[in-house]
Design an enzyme around this catalytic site. Sequence first.
Site, short mmCIF file in Angstrom:
data_model
loop_
_atom_site.label_atom_id
_atom_site.label_comp_id
_atom_site.label_asym_id
_atom_site.label_seq_id
_atom_site.Cartn_x
_atom_site.Cartn_y
_atom_site.Cartn_z
N TRP A 58 0.84 -1.22 0.00
CA TRP A 58 0.00 0.00 0.00
C TRP A 58 0.87 1.26 0.00
O TRP A 58 0.67 2.17 -0.80
CB TRP A 58 -0.93 -0.03 1.22
CG TRP A 58 -1.96 1.06 1.24
CD1 TRP A 58 -2.36 1.84 0.21
CD2 TRP A 58 -2.71 1.50 2.38
NE1 TRP A 58 -3.34 2.73 0.61
CE2 TRP A 58 -3.56 2.54 1.94
CE3 TRP A 58 -2.76 1.11 3.72
CZ2 TRP A 58 -4.44 3.21 2.81
CZ3 TRP A 58 -3.63 1.76 4.57
CH2 TRP A 58 -4.47 2.79 4.12
N TYR A 81 -3.86 1.09 -4.89
CA TYR A 81 -2.65 1.60 -4.24
C TYR A 81 -1.87 2.46 -5.24
O TYR A 81 -1.04 1.97 -6.02
CB TYR A 81 -1.77 0.45 -3.71
CG TYR A 81 -2.43 -0.40 -2.64
CD1 TYR A 81 -3.60 0.01 -2.00
CD2 TYR A 81 -1.90 -1.63 -2.26
CE1 TYR A 81 -4.22 -0.76 -1.02
CE2 TYR A 81 -2.51 -2.41 -1.28
CZ TYR A 81 -3.66 -1.97 -0.67
OH TYR A 81 -4.27 -2.75 0.29
N ARG A 123 0.12 0.47 11.16
CA ARG A 123 0.67 1.49 10.26
C ARG A 123 1.96 2.13 10.78
O ARG A 123 2.21 3.33 10.58
CB ARG A 123 -0.38 2.56 9.97
CG ARG A 123 -1.59 1.88 9.39
CD ARG A 123 -2.68 2.71 8.89
NE ARG A 123 -3.62 1.83 8.24
CZ ARG A 123 -4.91 2.05 8.09
NH1 ARG A 123 -5.43 3.16 8.53
NH2 ARG A 123 -5.67 1.21 7.48
N GLY A 176 3.69 -3.76 5.71
CA GLY A 176 4.14 -2.77 4.73
C GLY A 176 5.59 -2.38 4.97
O GLY A 176 6.05 -2.36 6.12
N ARG A 213 8.61 0.47 3.18
CA ARG A 213 8.88 1.43 2.09
C ARG A 213 10.32 1.33 1.59
O ARG A 213 10.69 2.03 0.65
CB ARG A 213 8.55 2.85 2.50
CG ARG A 213 9.36 3.42 3.64
CD ARG A 213 9.21 4.94 3.74
NE ARG A 213 7.89 5.39 4.13
CZ ARG A 213 7.10 6.15 3.37
NH1 ARG A 213 7.48 6.52 2.17
NH2 ARG A 213 5.93 6.56 3.82
N1 LIG Z 1 -7.44 -4.79 2.46
C1 LIG Z 1 -7.36 -3.59 2.95
O1 LIG Z 1 -8.34 -2.84 3.01
C2 LIG Z 1 -6.04 -3.13 3.48
C3 LIG Z 1 -5.95 -1.97 4.28
C4 LIG Z 1 -4.70 -1.63 4.79
C5 LIG Z 1 -3.59 -2.39 4.50
N2 LIG Z 1 -3.70 -3.50 3.69
C6 LIG Z 1 -2.54 -4.35 3.33
O2 LIG Z 1 -1.73 -4.60 4.47
C7 LIG Z 1 -0.42 -4.08 4.26
C8 LIG Z 1 0.19 -3.60 5.55
O3 LIG Z 1 -0.62 -2.64 6.19
P1 LIG Z 1 -0.15 -1.13 6.42
O4 LIG Z 1 0.85 -0.76 5.40
O5 LIG Z 1 -1.39 -0.34 6.59
O6 LIG Z 1 0.47 -1.15 7.89
P2 LIG Z 1 1.68 -1.80 8.67
O7 LIG Z 1 2.22 -2.96 7.96
O8 LIG Z 1 1.18 -1.99 10.04
O9 LIG Z 1 2.72 -0.59 8.69
C9 LIG Z 1 3.52 -0.34 7.59
C10 LIG Z 1 4.21 1.01 7.72
O10 LIG Z 1 4.98 1.09 8.92
C11 LIG Z 1 6.24 1.73 8.65
N3 LIG Z 1 7.26 0.71 8.88
C12 LIG Z 1 7.35 -0.53 8.33
N4 LIG Z 1 8.41 -1.19 8.79
C13 LIG Z 1 9.03 -0.39 9.64
C14 LIG Z 1 10.18 -0.52 10.43
N5 LIG Z 1 10.89 -1.66 10.43
N6 LIG Z 1 10.55 0.51 11.22
C15 LIG Z 1 9.82 1.64 11.25
N7 LIG Z 1 8.71 1.84 10.51
C16 LIG Z 1 8.32 0.83 9.71
C17 LIG Z 1 6.22 2.15 7.18
O11 LIG Z 1 5.71 3.48 7.03
P3 LIG Z 1 6.58 4.80 7.32
O12 LIG Z 1 7.98 4.53 6.92
O13 LIG Z 1 5.91 5.85 6.52
O14 LIG Z 1 6.41 5.05 8.81
C18 LIG Z 1 5.21 1.19 6.59
O15 LIG Z 1 4.56 1.68 5.46
C19 LIG Z 1 -0.63 -2.99 3.19
O16 LIG Z 1 0.57 -2.66 2.53
C20 LIG Z 1 -1.64 -3.67 2.32
O17 LIG Z 1 -1.01 -4.61 1.49
C21 LIG Z 1 -4.91 -3.87 3.21
#
Ligand SMILES: NC(=O)c1ccc[n+]([C@@H]2O[C@H](COP(=O)([O-])OP(=O)(O)OC[C@H]3O[C@@H](n4cnc5c(N)ncnc54)[C@H](OP(=O)(O)O)[C@@H]3O)[C@@H](O)[C@H]2O)c1
Length: 319
Positions: A21, A57, A207, A278, A280
């Site tokens: 995402w 996305y 997130r 997620g 980046r």
């Molecule tokens: N089906 C749906 O409606 C839906 C909705 C939401 C998500 N999703 C799926 O689930 C995936 C994951 O959810 P999400 O991206 O919302 O949240 P997440 O996995 O909880 O958080 C990801 C975010 O946290 C930060 N991050 C990741 N690893 C890190 C680390 N090691 N250290 C520090 N910060 C870190 C990054 O953003 P920053 O660097 O900007 O902080 C990253 O984009 C999405 O990519 C998508 O594929 C699906």
Amino acid sequence: MELRRLGDSTLNVSVIGLGTWVMGGVWWAEPDDMQSIEAIKVSLENGVNLIDTAPAYGYGRAERLVGQAIKGMRDKVVIATKCGLVWDEKGNISNNLKRDSLLREIDASLERLGVDVIDLYQVHWPDPNTPIKETFETLEEIRQSGKIRYIGVSNFSVEQMEEARKYAKIVSNQPPYSMFNRGIEKEILPYCRENNIGILAYSPMERGILTGKFHLDGVEPPDDLRRNHFTLSPEAFEPTKRCLSRLRQLAEEKGCTLGALAIAWVIHQDGIKSALVGARNAQQARQNIMAAEVALSKNDLERIEEILEDWQKELNRAK
Ligand SMILES: NC(=O)c1ccc[n+]([C@@H]2O[C@H](COP(=O)([O-])OP(=O)(O)OC[C@H]3O[C@@H](n4cnc5c(N)ncnc54)[C@H](OP(=O)(O)O)[C@@H]3O)[C@@H](O)[C@H]2O)c1
């Protein structure tokens, strides 16, 4: 990395899946395409086989990046994408699960991803304006045409899954699930367990909040979708900070990061097949993958439960 069978399918998915995402931008602080591709490649090289994406996305941007990154590695990847969110020329996104729209969407996704078949095709969100029958009969038709292997849903309630399953086999549901968002535990998780529907948990680090960076490390939340996260509100900030600090203490004892502990907790729950995390860039991806190696004992899980209960009580008092 451990693989788990996804519901009633032949797909074996890694317990950590890469979510894309953030790679689409728009709701997130602007990503860098080269770093996104690196994150995908590093994940695949380190045991992740499940990549979750969606047309919405970044209006196709994330799907295109996945397509570029997996060139030459198609057989190593379980590609999960979605349908049902479409956009107009101004970029306004709306729900559409009607037959004609689905038939357009599938071809567009295959082209952006540069593949002949999608392993898991998920309905992104329910569409209140289209009968479930129409949607799932169409998806079944698409499956029979060979363009997709399995059908999944996302953000579906038990009632919606019950109805959809009359018309097609559903192998997975993708809901939000994290230490801070446990809404699925009451109905959705038990229903999916009983009916062999695999759960792909999204936003397992809430997130990025569950890395502790915004509450404990002084990182300013970017002006993106995190700005309004409930844990950053004036009432919730201090209780959340105390909770994250206790969780980080436990993570340190286990020799992992707080983020990895949060992901590990998700994949330790019965019925969860993969945590979609997620990233980046490659560095984040590498850190997150380490969660697959974190073993949580019964005692660890009880300690986490106690910390989360205390947090919930403090939040209730602060309201
Ligand atoms: N089906 C749906 O409606 C839906 C909705 C939401 C998500 N999703 C799926 O689930 C995936 C994951 O959810 P999400 O991206 O919302 O949240 P997440 O996995 O909880 O958080 C990801 C975010 O946290 C930060 N991050 C990741 N690893 C890190 C680390 N090691 N250290 C520090 N910060 C870190 C990054 O953003 P920053 O660097 O900007 O902080 C990253 O984009 C999405 O990519 C998508 O594929 C699906």
